[in-house]
Structures are given as structure tokens and as C-alpha cells.
Design an enzyme around this catalytic site. Structure first.
Site, short mmCIF file in Angstrom:
data_model
loop_
_atom_site.label_atom_id
_atom_site.label_comp_id
_atom_site.label_asym_id
_atom_site.label_seq_id
_atom_site.Cartn_x
_atom_site.Cartn_y
_atom_site.Cartn_z
N LYS A 111 -5.87 0.21 -2.45
CA LYS A 111 -6.08 0.17 -1.01
C LYS A 111 -7.25 -0.75 -0.63
CE LYS A 111 -3.06 3.56 -0.06
NZ LYS A 111 -2.56 3.97 -1.38
C1 LIG Z 1 -1.35 4.43 -1.80
C2 LIG Z 1 -1.11 4.47 -3.25
C3 LIG Z 1 0.17 4.27 -3.78
C4 LIG Z 1 1.39 4.09 -2.91
O1 LIG Z 1 1.35 2.88 -2.18
P1 LIG Z 1 2.25 2.72 -0.87
O2 LIG Z 1 1.86 1.41 -0.29
O3 LIG Z 1 1.89 3.87 0.02
O4 LIG Z 1 3.66 2.78 -1.31
C5 LIG Z 1 0.32 4.27 -5.16
N1 LIG Z 1 -0.74 4.49 -5.97
C6 LIG Z 1 -1.98 4.67 -5.50
C7 LIG Z 1 -3.09 4.91 -6.45
C8 LIG Z 1 -2.22 4.67 -4.13
O5 LIG Z 1 -3.46 4.85 -3.66
#
Ligand SMILES: *Cc1c(COP(=O)(O)O)cnc(C)c1O
Length: 496
Positions: A111
């Protein structure tokens, strides 16, 4: 570049700074480019470009309302010393797969790639649009978006961040990160419910016209840091392009060769960025949608029916504990030839009846582009162990889902296209599960204490981001009912 809503008329457009500030369209739809752009690069450019150069190129393509200087300064600030690897996105090769490590930012999950950038874009968008209200970043989180948006927006002038996370639904390290963030403009609430409850309520508050008007009267305006915000989605395209370029540069593939990406998926933002990269001409063979036991997407890709009427599981990959994947709407919009009425109708069916079915043509197209499967909690641990045993490479539970599903896919299909696993979090962000997987013993502790245990087991240096977790004390949790979220916002902002 002009943007429009997936559920609204194409005559109703706005520029990219406004789309970023608004976050979510008032009709409940998501903003998408009015005309998907032609690429501003050639494939052979990619191996020569640094991560920052590619990031600037992608932003310039989709957000050309920002000046060149604004883009360069945004990228420079976003991908600076807060990253523990100078390349921003290191790519590792283990056991025949490539692992694209997206977790070298300050909160240890992918993120950060978008949420170190979004605040930069947001503050400049506010200048471009000459907005004199404070922006309230309203965020539902399954754990990682909350920590990363608090970190990204901490002490950013003219912004306040309010995060809602599911009580008991985030990992101990994620919780500690949210409760120990420093910044006068940051608030986090636990809600009695799951991520979907939080996301649904956030969307509702967003679309509550009376409340929006009241905010305005008080000098505020909402935006979102969820992947529903186009300003968060677009920066994620960069790592697909960059990784492809690096594989060519290292002579792992030849220019023009296809690759597969296996993507641990929750809200469908990460994998959608991969789909956008493919639309820009990146030679992607298959995008593999990897889920945990909340496998609504696995079923969807098989049958074309999206059905959220099922049990919600809390798993050891909590960032993927999601049953309503918001960004799927942007994909369907594309595959339904931008038919906004059709999209509004499908999304309405999902809200009213809990399911919808796509038509045969769309299902066929989905099968061309995507493959999908899931891993249960035991398979997650087995995969962490399997990868570790091969050459001591340590992956987190989310990455393990991508890795496991990629392995299954290869066995079932004999597809030997080079495989990139999208590595979404540091193993130290989920130390309990990783410890158990590797040692075969229960982890005697949790949270930051479990990081110590795992580190004793693995040895080596801890990154700055991990070490920072030991520094700050956590506040008390504030727990509320989902129906009180609006009241909580009013009270924080002292609304009249
Ligand atoms: C948010 C997240 C995901 C999923 O990603 P999306 O964009 O919501 O599909 C997978 N792994 C981790 C560690 C995340 O923080």
C-alpha cells in the site's frame, strides 16, 4: 485528462485533480479515464528506466493536468529515503519464480507504493483546483491501507485522516502501527463488524448528500485513500512496467516475451493495475487472481456469478478478508464496453440481492485474461515453509497465497511462461504465522514481541521500517458500531 464515473453518463466529466480529490463519484461509481490513453513509452524504453522515472511517466500519462514540476516533485518525495531499498521495488528470483517485492516502504506492505504518492498528488490537486476547504480522507481498511494512509498523510497541511478497521480483524502488528501513528490529523476507529461493513458504511457516508452539504458548511470535504480512489490506483501500474523492464535488463526474458503475474487479491486494486498495464501494451500472458478462503473471486472467474452471500472468514492473510471487491467494477466497465447503465444495474443487484451474473461474452473474455484460484490457511503455511526450505527465502502469508496459487496453476496448465509473484507484505508484518510455518511450533507471543521471536529464528538485519515498530507506544483502541461512524466523524470535526 478527463475522468467519468463507471455508473454515470460519459458527458459528465471532470479533470484528474478533481477526480483525485473527490475519490468516489457521487452516484456510487468509480472514476475511470474517459478515453483510456495510448502509451507514452515504447517497450524497449522500460529496461533503461528507474522506478522513479517510470512512476513519473505513468503519472504524466494519466494525470496530465499536473505540471511536469509537480509530477517530478511528487515522485521524488514519494520514493525517497523512507524506502529501505534504493531501487524501491527489488525483484528476487527463488525456486523458478520472480518475487516483486513491494513492501520496502515505511509500513511494510505494498500500500505504501500508492499511499506515499497519493498525499503528494492530493495536496497539489487542492492547489490546482484552488480548494480552500480541508480534505477529510475517509478510509475503510482491512489493515494495511489504514497504516499506510495514516503514515502518508501524517501532518500534511489541510488534510485529516479518519480510518475505520474491523475490530479483531487486523493483525497485531497492523493494530500497533495504527494505534502508534504520530500526527495531529490522524484518527483510527475499530468497528464492530468486518471490512465489508466498514467499506459499505464509508461508501454510504460518502453518498449522503445532506452530510456532504453539512461538511461543506463547516469548511470540509471528503476524499478517500482506498483503492477506489483513482489517485491510488494509477501509481500501482508502475511496478508492473518496471519489473518487466528489469527482467529484460537482467536477460531473464527477451523484449516482447510474455510474463504471468500472480496477485494476492482483496479489493482487486493491485491486479486491476496489472490489467491497466496490459492495456498499455505490456506483454502479460495471464493475470492470476489469488484469493484466500474468502474466495468469492475464484468462483466468479469460474462461473461468471459474483455471489457475496457466503460466510466471511477471518484468515491468516487478513488484508485479503474481503467479499466485495470494489475495483472489479472498473474491470467490468471495460469488458461491458463502458456501458454505465449495465454496470449500475449489476452493482445494484449486488447491493439488493447479494449477487449478479455476467454474460457469456464477458465470461469468455475474463477467461482469456485471468486465471484464478485460492489457498486455505494450511496451504499458506505449507507454502511459506516450502519456499523457505528451498533457499531460506521468507515470504509473508499474502505473498504465500500468490506463490501457492502460481504453483498450482503451473501444475494444472503446464504453462511455462515466466512467473512473477506480487509480494505484498514483509514477513515481519505477520510474524506469528510466518514463525509457525517455518518452525512448526506455535508462536509463543504476538505483535512486536513475535517479531523478536521470528528474528531470533531467521537472524540477519531488521529493516528500518521493522525496527521503527519498537519505538512508539500504542493508544487505546476506540471501538464503535458501524451505524455510529457518521456520528464519530461529526464529533471529531466538531461539526455544527
Ligand atoms: C491490500 C493487500 C492485498 C490486496 O490488495 P488489493 O489491491 O486489495 O486486491 C494483498 N496483500 C496485502 C499485504 C495487502 O495489504
Amino acid at each position: 485528462m478527463k475522468y467519468r464515473s463507471t455508473r454515470g453518463s460519459k458527458d459528465n466529466t471532470l479533470n484528474s485533480p478533481s477526480a483525485i480529490i473527490q475519490g468516489l463519484a457521487p452516484d456510487g461509481g468509480l472514476y475511470v479515464p474517459l478515453n483510456f490513453p495510448e502509451p507514452n513509452f515504447k517497450l524497449e524504453d522500460l529496461p533503461k528506466l528507474s522506478y522513479k522515472q517510470i512512476a513519473a511517466m505513468v503519472i504524466a500519462l494519466f494525470f496530465n493536468d499536473f505540471s511536469k514540476e509537480q509530477i517530478i516533485s511528487s515522485v521524488t518525495n514519494a520514493y525517497n529515503k523512507q524506502w529501505d531499498d534504493r531501487s524501491v521495488v527489488p525483484i528476487e528470483k527463488h525456486n523458478g519464480n520472480f518475487y516483486m517485492e513491494l513492501f520496502h516502504g515505511p509500513t511494510l506492505a505494498f500500500k505504501d507504493i500508492a499511499l506515499q504518492m497519493l498525499p503528494q498528488l492530493m495536496t497539489r490537486a487542492v492547489q490546482i483546483e484552488k480548494i480552500n476547504r480541508d480534505i477529510i480522507i475517509l478510509t475503510a481498511t482491512s489493515g494495511d491501507t489504514g497504516t499506510a494512509s495514516m503514515r502518508g498523510f501524517a501532518n500534511q497541511k489541510g488534510t485529516d485522516v479518519i480510518v475505520f478497521y474491523p475490530e479483531g480483524g487486523v493483525s497485531p502488528v497492523q493494530l500497533k502501527q495504527m494505534l502508534s501513528q504520530r500526527g495531529k490529523n490522524l484518527q483510527a476507529f475499530a468497528i464492530k463488524g468486518n471490512f465489508d461493513d466498514a467499506q459499505t458504511e464509508v461508501k454510504k457516508i460518502f453518498n449522503d448528500e445532506a452530510f456532504r452539504e453539512r461538511l461543506k458548511q463547516n469548511g470540509y470535504q471528503f476524499s478517500s485513500a482506498n483503492s477506489m480512489n483513482i489517485g491510488r490506483l494509477i501509481p500501482q501500474i508502475s511496478y508492473y512496467l518496471y519489473t518487466y523492464g528489469q527482467l529484460v535488463r537482467r536477460k531473464e526474458i527477451n523484449l516482447g516475451d510474455k510474463v504471468n503475474f500472480s496477485v494476492p487479491t482483496g479489493n482487486f486494486g493491485d491486479i486491476l493495475a496489472g490489467y491497466y498495464a496490459k492495456k498499455l501494451g505490456l506483454p502479460i500472458n495471464k493475470l492470476i487472481c489469488a484469493s484466500n478462503e474468502n474466495n468469492v473471486l475464484t468462483d466468479f472467474f469460474e462461473t461468471g456469478e459474483y455471489d457475496k452471500r457466503r460466510k466471511f472468514h477471518l484468515t491468516n492473510a487478513p488484508a485479503m478478508d474481503i467479499l466485495v471487491s470494489s475495483n472489479l467494477e472498473r474491470l467490468l466497465f471495460d469488458l461491458y464496453d463502458e456501458n454505465d447503465k449495465q454496470i449500475a444495474s449489476l452493482m445494484n443487484q449486488l447491493t439488493q440481492r447479494g449477487h449478479y451474473q455476467v454474460n457469456e461474452d464477458v465470461l469468455n473474455e475474463l477467461h482469456q485474461i485471468f486465471a484464478a484460484d485460492f489457498a486455505n490457511e494450511n496451504q499458506v503455511k505449507e507454502e511459506i515453509k516450502r519456499v523457505y526450505n528451498y533457499d531460506r527465502y521468507v515470504i509473508d502469508p499474502h505473498t504465500a497465497i500468490g506463490s501457492y496459487v502460481a504453483q498450482q496453476y503451473k501444475q494444472k496448465t503446464n504453462d511455462d511462461t515466466p512467473m512473477v509473484i506480487v509480494s505484498t507484505a514483509s514477513p515481519y508484518k505477520f510474524p506469528e504465522t510466518v514463525y509457525e510455518a517455518i518452525t512448526g511450533r506455535d508462536c509463543p507471543q504476538s505483535g512486536v514481541a513475535a517479531i523478536k521471536k521470528l528474528h531470533e529464528e531467521l537472524g540477519g538485519q531488521l529493516s528500518i521500517g521493522v525496527r521503527a515498530l519498537f519505538d512508539h507506544e500504542a493508544h487505546m483502541e476506540k471501538i464503535i458500531n458501524p451505524e455510529n461512524m457518521e456520528a464519530a466523524i461529526s464529533s471529531i470535526l466538531n461539526l455544527k
